[in-house]
Write a protein that holds these residues in place. Structure first.
Motif, short mmCIF file in Angstrom:
data_model
loop_
_atom_site.label_atom_id
_atom_site.label_comp_id
_atom_site.label_asym_id
_atom_site.label_seq_id
_atom_site.Cartn_x
_atom_site.Cartn_y
_atom_site.Cartn_z
N LEU A 147 0.84 -1.20 0.00
CA LEU A 147 0.00 0.00 0.00
C LEU A 147 0.88 1.25 0.00
CD1 LEU A 147 -2.61 -1.02 2.74
CD2 LEU A 147 -2.92 -1.13 0.26
N GLN A 148 0.44 2.27 -0.76
CA GLN A 148 1.12 3.55 -0.76
C GLN A 148 0.08 4.67 -0.76
OE1 GLN A 148 3.57 4.48 -4.20
NE2 GLN A 148 4.87 5.81 -3.00
N TYR A 149 0.33 5.70 0.06
CA TYR A 149 -0.57 6.85 0.19
C TYR A 149 -1.98 6.41 0.58
CZ TYR A 149 3.09 9.70 -1.90
OH TYR A 149 4.29 10.33 -2.14
N CYS A 150 -2.05 5.61 1.62
CA CYS A 150 -3.34 5.15 2.12
C CYS A 150 -3.48 5.48 3.60
CB CYS A 150 -3.50 3.64 1.92
SG CYS A 150 -3.62 3.12 0.20
N LEU A 151 -4.72 5.63 4.04
CA LEU A 151 -5.05 5.81 5.46
C LEU A 151 -5.69 4.53 5.94
CD1 LEU A 151 -5.46 7.47 8.05
CD2 LEU A 151 -7.57 8.37 7.03
N ILE A 152 -5.07 3.90 6.94
CA ILE A 152 -5.56 2.61 7.44
C ILE A 152 -6.22 2.82 8.79
CG2 ILE A 152 -4.92 0.24 8.00
CD1 ILE A 152 -2.46 0.56 6.27
N LEU A 153 -7.53 2.69 8.82
CA LEU A 153 -8.32 2.79 10.06
C LEU A 153 -9.18 1.54 10.16
CD1 LEU A 153 -9.44 6.54 9.93
CD2 LEU A 153 -7.64 5.54 11.35
N PRO A 154 -8.65 0.47 10.74
CA PRO A 154 -9.41 -0.79 10.79
C PRO A 154 -10.65 -0.67 11.66
CG PRO A 154 -7.08 -1.11 11.31
CD PRO A 154 -7.33 0.35 11.36
N PRO A 155 -11.72 -1.41 11.32
CA PRO A 155 -12.89 -1.45 12.20
C PRO A 155 -12.55 -2.17 13.51
CG PRO A 155 -13.11 -3.04 10.41
CD PRO A 155 -11.89 -2.21 10.12
N PRO A 156 -13.33 -1.95 14.56
CA PRO A 156 -13.01 -2.53 15.88
C PRO A 156 -12.91 -4.05 15.88
CG PRO A 156 -14.71 -0.85 16.07
CD PRO A 156 -14.51 -1.07 14.61
N ASP A 157 -13.66 -4.72 15.02
CA ASP A 157 -13.66 -6.18 15.02
C ASP A 157 -12.61 -6.80 14.11
OD1 ASP A 157 -14.86 -5.25 12.74
OD2 ASP A 157 -16.43 -6.79 12.67
N PHE A 158 -11.76 -5.99 13.51
CA PHE A 158 -10.73 -6.50 12.60
C PHE A 158 -9.61 -7.16 13.40
CE2 PHE A 158 -6.74 -5.69 10.15
CZ PHE A 158 -7.01 -6.56 9.10
N THR A 159 -9.28 -8.40 13.08
CA THR A 159 -8.26 -9.15 13.81
C THR A 159 -7.00 -9.40 12.99
OG1 THR A 159 -9.27 -11.25 13.13
CG2 THR A 159 -9.97 -10.32 15.25
N GLY A 160 -6.89 -8.78 11.81
CA GLY A 160 -5.68 -8.91 11.01
C GLY A 160 -5.82 -9.94 9.90
N PHE A 161 -4.77 -9.99 9.07
CA PHE A 161 -4.71 -10.97 7.97
C PHE A 161 -3.76 -12.09 8.41
CE2 PHE A 161 -5.27 -6.80 5.69
CZ PHE A 161 -6.60 -7.02 5.33
N ASP A 162 -4.31 -13.18 8.89
CA ASP A 162 -3.48 -14.21 9.49
C ASP A 162 -2.72 -15.07 8.48
OD1 ASP A 162 -5.57 -15.62 8.48
OD2 ASP A 162 -6.28 -16.44 10.39
N ARG A 163 -2.97 -14.86 7.16
CA ARG A 163 -2.24 -15.60 6.14
C ARG A 163 -1.16 -14.75 5.46
NH1 ARG A 163 -6.93 -19.17 3.00
NH2 ARG A 163 -8.06 -19.80 4.88
N LEU A 164 -0.97 -13.55 5.93
CA LEU A 164 -0.06 -12.60 5.29
C LEU A 164 1.38 -13.10 5.32
CD1 LEU A 164 -0.74 -9.87 3.98
CD2 LEU A 164 0.00 -8.75 6.09
N ILE A 165 2.04 -13.05 4.15
CA ILE A 165 3.44 -13.44 4.03
C ILE A 165 4.32 -12.22 3.75
CG2 ILE A 165 5.08 -14.78 2.65
CD1 ILE A 165 2.84 -16.75 2.05
N ARG A 166 3.80 -11.26 3.00
CA ARG A 166 4.58 -10.08 2.61
C ARG A 166 3.73 -8.83 2.82
NH1 ARG A 166 8.92 -9.76 -1.28
NH2 ARG A 166 9.28 -7.62 -1.97
N LEU A 167 4.27 -7.85 3.56
CA LEU A 167 3.57 -6.60 3.84
C LEU A 167 4.52 -5.43 3.59
CD1 LEU A 167 1.15 -4.97 4.98
CD2 LEU A 167 2.15 -5.31 7.26
N GLU A 168 4.09 -4.49 2.71
CA GLU A 168 4.88 -3.29 2.42
C GLU A 168 3.97 -2.07 2.54
OE1 GLU A 168 6.62 -3.80 -1.42
OE2 GLU A 168 7.98 -5.40 -0.78
N LEU A 169 4.33 -1.14 3.40
CA LEU A 169 3.57 0.09 3.61
C LEU A 169 4.48 1.27 3.32
CD1 LEU A 169 1.74 -0.80 6.97
CD2 LEU A 169 0.93 -1.16 4.62
N TYR A 170 4.11 2.07 2.32
CA TYR A 170 4.88 3.24 1.92
C TYR A 170 4.00 4.49 2.05
CZ TYR A 170 7.82 -0.32 -0.31
OH TYR A 170 8.60 -1.43 -0.55
#
Length: 426
Positions: A147-170
């Motif tokens: 993700l690039q140039y994004c605003l991340i505001l997860p909902p209260p019930d969000f528990t994450g991506f448990d299958r995630l292997i690669r994460l890049e935040l710019y």
């Protein structure tokens, strides 16, 4: 020779190709070319609609009109995707030119979330940060996320991506609590890049507790992170352009305590200063025997920074590649006692093969280079770069280096002067 007047019927090779072969061909074509295959035959007309991996990069915005109105082009492309694609899209990449807004993006992400997306790239250069919709957080199959140039505001019930292997935040904005939760729930995470990613509550720090992590690129002060559990981490890049206002002290031994598998380390000047503030031992209480490559930016006019660099070098007994950029200081700064060869009798480089240095020609720099040459028994090449305009100021010192004694008979010293400073690892 065929009879005159009879038509020759050539087999339609394209139409008779197996569908899996056609799918493979389309997958390797740019999207625009893939869509244009619809004119090949009636059978090929809608094959492109079966694509499960779509890449919308800057090659789609070719004409001057496209570049002048990139948003219009994006809307048209998205309309075709939402209307004609017939198979679940599992991989989607969007990298448009600069946008004033991101129209229909919410609709697109909602569509992708319903179709099992597991590889998503959104590089959105726009005036305002794009706030990710609620549908984005339902993509529970996600394995690769950029993700690039994004605003991340997860909902209260969000528990994450448990299958995630690669994460890049710019250049994203996210709270430290949400970021820590996102990382902490990704138990299979191997690759993590957090580049220019400001958090909403900078007073907190993030604990990196990812036992499968192998690569970490973090562009901020190391005051704000703790490497709690990273036993498989192989490459660590810690860069920062300015000192952190966080007052937390970072102990150098505690910081590297969990890095048992570390092979490559990149440290910026500001982060070395932070490590030095907590007090620097002569060496770490443990050796990191896997480290093969070390990249540092240090200033030889600051004793604590130099001592921190020497501490790390002493703690990496199997170091093979060393890259150092000298931060600008006065060329005639007095020599530092900590760099005297007599005071570094315990400092050896038995496995050092290659050295790259960017210097400004100060006395301590020349002293350090002599130290490297005299303590590296298997050194093959030392590249010395400099951006000094008046080369005559350091010519004499460089001549001394060319003729000074070397522990390795194969050591080659190469000079590349008047060079623009390189950016890595600063």
């Amino acid at each position: 020779m065929p009879p005159t007047g009879k038509k020759i019927h050539c087999p339609d090779v394209l139409s008779n190709l197996p569908e899996d072969v056609i799918d493979a061909i389309l997958m390797f074509l740019p999207l625009q070319d893939a869509v244009q295959t619809s004119i090949l035959s009636k059978k090929w007309r809608y094959y492109w609609c079966r694509l499960q991996a779509l890449t919308l990069d800057r090659s789609l915005w070719k004409t001057e009109k496209d570049k002048e109105y990139p948003t219009t082009k994006l809307v048209n492309v998205m309309y075709h995707i939402l209307t004609f694609v017939t198979r679940p899209i599992t991989k989607f990449s969007l990298d448009p030119p600069y946008l004033e807004s991101c129209p229909k993006m919410d609709n697109l992400l909602h569509f992708l979330s319903k179709n099992g997306i597991n590889h998503l790239v959104l590089n959105l250069a726009s005036t305002n940060l794009y706030k990710l919709p609620v549908s984005f957080f339902t993509c529970l199959q996600m394995k690769h996320l950029t993700l690039q140039y994004c605003l991340i505001l997860p909902p209260p019930d969000f528990t994450g991506f448990d299958r995630l292997i690669r994460l890049e935040l710019y250049d994203v904005t996210i709270s430290s609590k949400s970021l820590e939760s996102l990382i902490g729930h990704a138990k299979f995470l191997e690759h993590l890049a957090l580049v220019n990613a400001p958090v909403l509550d900078i007073s907190d720090h993030i604990q990196i507790n990812t036992p499968k992590l192998r690569f970490l690129d973090y562009t901020s002060s190391i005051r704000s992170i703790s490497l709690v559990n990273v036993p498989l981490l192989e490459e660590l890049c810690l860069t920062s352009d300015e000192p952190s206002e966080n007052s937390r002290i970072c102990d150098i031994a505690t910081f590297f305590e969990s890095c048992n598998s570390l092979e490559h380390l990149h440290l910026s000047y500001d982060n070395i200063k932070v490590l030095a503030e907590g007090g620097v031992p002569k060496r770490l209480p443990f050796d990191l025997t896997c480290v093969k490559r070390l990249c540092l930016c240090i200033g030889f006019d600051e004793v604590d920074v130099v001592l921190c660099g020497l501490c790390l070098i002493r703690s990496f007994p199997y170091l093979q590649y060393l890259e150092i950029e000298m931060k600008y200081c006065c060329v005639d700064v007095p020599a530092l006692e900590c760099l005297e060869v007599e005071g570094c009798s315990d400092l050896t480089f038995p496995h050092l093969i290659e050295v790259k240095l960017f210097v400004i020609g100060s006395i301590p720099e020349m002293q350090f280079i002599k130290l490297l040459l005299s303590k590296s028994q298997v050194l093959k090449r030392m590249l010395i770069e400099s951006w000094i305009e008046d080369i005559r100021r350091i010519d004499k010192r460089l001549d001394e280096l060319a003729n000074c004694w070397r522990a390795s008979p194969e050591a080659e010293v190469v000079f590349d002067l008047n060079k623009v400073p390189y950016n890595n690892p600063v």
